[in-house]
Design a protein around this motif. Structure first.
Motif, short mmCIF file in Angstrom:
data_model
loop_
_atom_site.label_atom_id
_atom_site.label_comp_id
_atom_site.label_asym_id
_atom_site.label_seq_id
_atom_site.Cartn_x
_atom_site.Cartn_y
_atom_site.Cartn_z
N TYR A 78 0.83 -1.20 0.00
CA TYR A 78 0.00 0.00 0.00
C TYR A 78 0.86 1.25 0.00
O TYR A 78 1.89 1.33 0.68
CB TYR A 78 -0.97 -0.02 1.19
N THR A 79 0.43 2.23 -0.81
CA THR A 79 1.15 3.50 -0.90
C THR A 79 1.04 4.23 0.43
O THR A 79 0.19 3.94 1.26
CB THR A 79 0.57 4.37 -2.01
N GLY A 84 -0.05 7.08 1.26
CA GLY A 84 -1.25 7.85 1.56
C GLY A 84 -0.96 9.27 2.02
O GLY A 84 -1.79 9.90 2.67
N SER A 141 -4.70 5.68 0.49
CA SER A 141 -3.71 4.67 0.21
C SER A 141 -4.29 3.61 -0.72
O SER A 141 -5.43 3.18 -0.57
CB SER A 141 -3.26 4.03 1.52
#
Length: 556
Positions: free
Chosen positions: A190-191, A193, A198
């Motif tokens: 997951y990025t 965010g 995210s």
């Protein structure tokens, strides 16, 4: 262009047709009883890491986990993180990584989006995971704990909950790695965010193997190869690198392993035989002690960490001479901190780099080859077999010239497969093998890359582009400022005006008006800081990125 740089850039690597399923047995074959992980008083050798990861793979298989299933890594930094990570990959599952402090709603969203069927957690966040997992696909929860575990009030029919070591003890120390291809998903990462919601990135096995291969070449001068199904290293002839020496030294791990920056660095450094010393919560005095005690040769982290470390008084009394490489990532580093690091680690090369989750991890980095000068403010050159282009914002058909700013696009073996469940955003950012990073950058006449700002962070004031990074670089040169971040404040039709959030140096007082005047003397009028907010600390993510969304919310 120097001949050393030409030789460096002309190097092309071969990428082994294998997967991360074989990583643990490969490392065991190379380094055997050498210490792989040090976690407090616990020492895990490469052989033990292989055996325990085989046990966990066997446990997952017995629980019905098969190739292409997803295992949730709900762990902080600990030796069992490595066991669970390599064990899950070994059975052919993809891993999805999560901050163990993630509140229950966000954790549940990730479980549902990824369809995770098993999870590894720790006792301190066990209850949060239980609540988030109810009525999801999760059926096995392994808990890293010294005590036996129970599912409490949650319906125990849904979960098999078991203490991690007890689970391992039930299974053999041998497990044949699953047969998955390079095009199968290894991570759903997951990025951060930091600029929005995210999103899960599909990171393929060939992306991870590719990026680790690039780093073994770039930082150590070795090529990954496959012999009899296992990965090993071969020296690349012609590269004189002042970097990692395989089978020697250690690294101090502070950055969270659930973040791509630390995770890919770990697989690269373990492949090179460096002992991973887990430092726990970052404390500069403690980290300096660990560097000296374990004769660390390679350390990596974020700019916020480096600033605290390089300016700590213990720097003057600790023996830091074994450190050969100080690698900075996760965010741009200011030149004040960069210079302080050079003083703190006199025998080390300071190697700033750039990467992003969508690029697996590393995209560019400062070369460690002898004969090349350091470019202050640059994040280096594209790592082997990586292409970059700077394109005008809003125009993907053209490129700009040297020293002109535009959006950074990248192409290479580390470019991932897109976003999980977001086909429209994937189609926008992944185009014909190229990835739009969303970062504003430029290249100098010799091809060195400079990151100016995030595209989403850039301000437009009275029709002019204002780059917060430029202002932050100036702010931290002020004698009373420790760290700084600049965000935009809406001012109607005029656009956004820059507002500075600053943290004073210990014992210093910040005069807001004087600080604004200090910046104004050094920039064009439209770039002037319009307001200053003094904080005790800037909000940061677990990976060390400044959370500008939080600062914007404070302004609002």
């Amino acid at each position: 262009m120097t001949s050393a740089r030409s030789e460096w850039l002309d190097t092309a690597l071969s990428y082994p047709q294998t997967s991360m399923t074989v990583w643990a047995p490969s490392m065991s074959a190379m380094y055997g009883d050498r210490a792989a992980v040090v976690d407090g008083d616990r020492v895990l050798s490469y052989r033990e890491l292989d055996e325990k990861s085989a046990q966990f793979a066997g446990a997952l298989s017995a629980a019905g986990v098969v190739e292409h299933d997803v295992v949730l890594m709900h762990l902080g930094n600990c030796a069992d993180f490595h066991v669970a990570y390599y064990g899950a990959l070994r059975v052919g599952a993809a891993v999805t990584l999560v901050n163990p402090l993630q509140p229950q709603p966000g954790l549940r969203r990730q479980i549902e989006e990824t369809g995770a069927v098993a999870a590894v957690t720790q006792s301190q966040q066990f209850d949060t995971l239980l609540g988030a997992s109810a009525d999801t696909a999760i059926r096995l929860i392994a808990v890293v704990s010294d005590d036996s575990v129970e599912a409490g009030a949650v319906d125990t029919m849904q979960f098999d909950t078991v203490q991690f070591d007890e689970l391992l003890a039930r299974h053999s120390t041998e497990f044949e790695p699953a047969q998955v291809s390079g095009d199968d998903v290894a991570h759903i990462a997951y990025t951060g965010g930091t600029t929005g919601i995210s999103k899960g990135v599909r990171v393929l096995h060939r992306n991870v193997v590719g990026n680790v291969t690039q780093m073994c070449g770039w930082r150590a001068g070795y090529q990954t190869v496959v012999n009899d199904g296992l990965v090993s290293l071969e020296k690349i002839e012609g590269l004189d690198i002042a970097g990692v020496v395989p089978g020697e030294g250690a690294t101090i791990v502070v950055s969270p392993l659930f973040h791509a920056h630390a995770l890919i660095n770990t697989s690269f450094l373990l492949a090179c035989g460096l002992t991973q010393v887990l430092a726990g919560r970052f404390d500069p005095a403690r980290m300096l002690e660990l560097i000296e005690t374990h004769h660390a040769s390679y350390i990596t982290g974020s700019p916020a960490m480096w600033h605290a470390l390089a300016t700590h008084p213990d720097v003057a009394t600790r023996d830091l001479s074994t450190v050969r490489v100080v690698s900075s990532g996760a965010a741009p580093i200011d030149h004040v901190t960069l210079e302080a690091l050079g003083v703190a680690f006199p025998n080390a090369t300071i190697a700033e780099g750039y990467g992003l989750t969508e690029g697996t991890c590393v995209v560019t980095a400062m070369p460690l080859v002898r004969g090349l000068g350091y470019r202050i403010g640059s994040v280096g050159l594209p790592v082997f077999d990586t292409q970059i282009e700077i394109r005008p914002q809003g125009d993907t058909t053209a490129t700009v010239g040297p020293n002109e700013r535009g959006e950074l696009w990248i192409r290479g073996p580390q470019v991932t497969d897109g976003y999980l469940g977001h086909p429209e955003i994937t189609a926008e950012q992944y185009v014909d093998g190229w990835l739009a990073t969303g970062d504003i950058a430029y290249r100098d006449d010799d091809g060195y890359l400079f990151i100016a700002d995030r595209a989403k962070d850039m301000l437009i004031y009275k029709g002019y582009n204002v780059y917060p990074r430029e202002l932050e670089e100036i702010l931290v040169t002020h004698p009373s400022v420790s760290t700084a971040a600049v965000v935009g404040r809406d001012v109607g039709a005029t656009g956004q005006e820059p507002v500075a959030f600053v943290v004073p140096l210990a014992g210093a007082d910040v005069d807001e008006d004087e600080l604004m005047a200090y910046v104004a003397e050094r920039v064009l009028p439209y770039k002037k800081i319009r307001d200053v907010v003094v904080l005790d600390a800037l909000p940061t993510s677990a990976a060390g990125k400044i959370l500008k969304t939080d600062l914007r919310a404070q302004l609002a």
